[in-house]
Design a protein around this motif. Structure first.
Motif, PDB file in Angstrom:
ATOM      1  N   THR A 298       3.228  -3.178   0.290  1.00 34.98           N
ATOM      2  CA  THR A 298       2.526  -2.190  -0.532  1.00 34.98           C
ATOM      3  C   THR A 298       3.140  -0.807  -0.357  1.00 34.98           C
ATOM      4  N   LEU A 299       3.430  -0.438   0.882  1.00 35.31           N
ATOM      5  CA  LEU A 299       4.053   0.870   1.136  1.00 35.31           C
ATOM      6  C   LEU A 299       5.456   0.955   0.530  1.00 35.31           C
ATOM      7  N   VAL A 300       6.235  -0.103   0.684  1.00 36.47           N
ATOM      8  CA  VAL A 300       7.616  -0.099   0.187  1.00 36.47           C
ATOM      9  C   VAL A 300       7.658  -0.079  -1.340  1.00 36.47           C
ATOM     10  N   LEU A 301       6.797  -0.857  -1.969  1.00 36.45           N
ATOM     11  CA  LEU A 301       6.852  -1.012  -3.424  1.00 36.45           C
ATOM     12  C   LEU A 301       6.044   0.033  -4.191  1.00 36.45           C
TER      13      LEU A 301
ATOM     14  N   THR B 174       4.972   3.235  -6.164  1.00 38.40           N
ATOM     15  CA  THR B 174       5.725   4.169  -7.007  1.00 38.40           C
ATOM     16  C   THR B 174       5.605   5.601  -6.477  1.00 38.40           C
ATOM     17  N   GLU B 175       4.597   5.845  -5.660  1.00 36.90           N
ATOM     18  CA  GLU B 175       4.407   7.151  -5.036  1.00 36.90           C
ATOM     19  C   GLU B 175       4.853   7.072  -3.576  1.00 36.90           C
ATOM     20  N   ARG B 176       5.268   8.188  -3.028  1.00 31.50           N
ATOM     21  CA  ARG B 176       5.681   8.199  -1.624  1.00 31.50           C
ATOM     22  C   ARG B 176       4.489   7.938  -0.701  1.00 31.50           C
ATOM     23  N   ILE B 177       3.322   8.432  -1.076  1.00 29.71           N
ATOM     24  CA  ILE B 177       2.121   8.286  -0.262  1.00 29.71           C
ATOM     25  C   ILE B 177       1.194   7.262  -0.909  1.00 29.71           C
ATOM     26  N   CYS B 178       0.746   6.292  -0.117  1.00 28.97           N
ATOM     27  CA  CYS B 178      -0.212   5.283  -0.584  1.00 28.97           C
ATOM     28  C   CYS B 178      -1.593   5.673  -0.090  1.00 28.97           C
ATOM     29  N   SER B 179      -2.552   5.676  -0.979  1.00 27.54           N
ATOM     30  CA  SER B 179      -3.932   5.952  -0.576  1.00 27.54           C
ATOM     31  C   SER B 179      -4.493   4.749   0.176  1.00 27.54           C
ATOM     32  N   LYS B 180      -5.567   4.990   0.891  1.00 25.55           N
ATOM     33  CA  LYS B 180      -6.234   3.891   1.598  1.00 25.55           C
ATOM     34  C   LYS B 180      -6.682   2.824   0.603  1.00 25.55           C
ATOM     35  N   GLN B 181      -7.172   3.254  -0.569  1.00 28.46           N
ATOM     36  CA  GLN B 181      -7.630   2.306  -1.581  1.00 28.46           C
ATOM     37  C   GLN B 181      -6.484   1.425  -2.073  1.00 28.46           C
ATOM     38  N   GLU B 182      -5.299   2.016  -2.252  1.00 27.91           N
ATOM     39  CA  GLU B 182      -4.135   1.231  -2.682  1.00 27.91           C
ATOM     40  C   GLU B 182      -3.738   0.212  -1.617  1.00 27.91           C
ATOM     41  N   LEU B 183      -3.765   0.629  -0.355  1.00 25.28           N
ATOM     42  CA  LEU B 183      -3.404  -0.280   0.729  1.00 25.28           C
ATOM     43  C   LEU B 183      -4.403  -1.428   0.838  1.00 25.28           C
TER      44      LEU B 183
ATOM     45  N   LEU C 242       5.652   5.725   4.655  1.00 23.07           N
ATOM     46  CA  LEU C 242       6.664   5.212   5.581  1.00 23.07           C
ATOM     47  C   LEU C 242       7.531   6.355   6.079  1.00 23.07           C
ATOM     48  N   VAL C 243       7.949   6.272   7.328  1.00 27.94           N
ATOM     49  CA  VAL C 243       8.914   7.233   7.867  1.00 27.94           C
ATOM     50  C   VAL C 243      10.208   6.526   8.251  1.00 27.94           C
TER      51      VAL C 243
END
Length: 91
Positions: free
Chosen positions: A25-28, A30-39, A83-84
């Protein structure tokens, strides 16, 4: 079944199904930051009912740090996680 693991040239760690989905989910995203809801949606859980995200992320971060001595992701206050590390998905 495909292997769920994270590796570099020196170390390899096994991932649970949820950890693998979180990284995907983090890698794919479209935004650099994933919200908790997206995760939470990325691990196929109900964002309104699931309360285990922080625990899963904490365990994944500890596992990554133990193997690679670095952080995998960081939290972004009031926004989510990013991701860092440079992570590539292979099949």
């Amino acid at each position: 079944m495909a292997a769920r693991e994270l590796c570099n040239t020196t170390a390899r760690i096994q991932l649970t199904a949820i950890e693998s989905l979180l990284i995907n989910t983090l890698v794919l995203s479209t935004e650099r930051i994933c919200s908790k809801q997206e995760l939470i949606a990325g691990i196929n859980k109900d964002p309104l009912a699931y309360s285990g995200l922080e625990m899963c992320l904490s365990r994944l971060q500890q596992k990554f740090r133990a193997a690679f001595d670095e952080r995998l992701f960081r939290s972004v206050r009031n926004r989510g996680y990013c991701l860092v590390q440079d992570v590539k998905i292979t099949h």
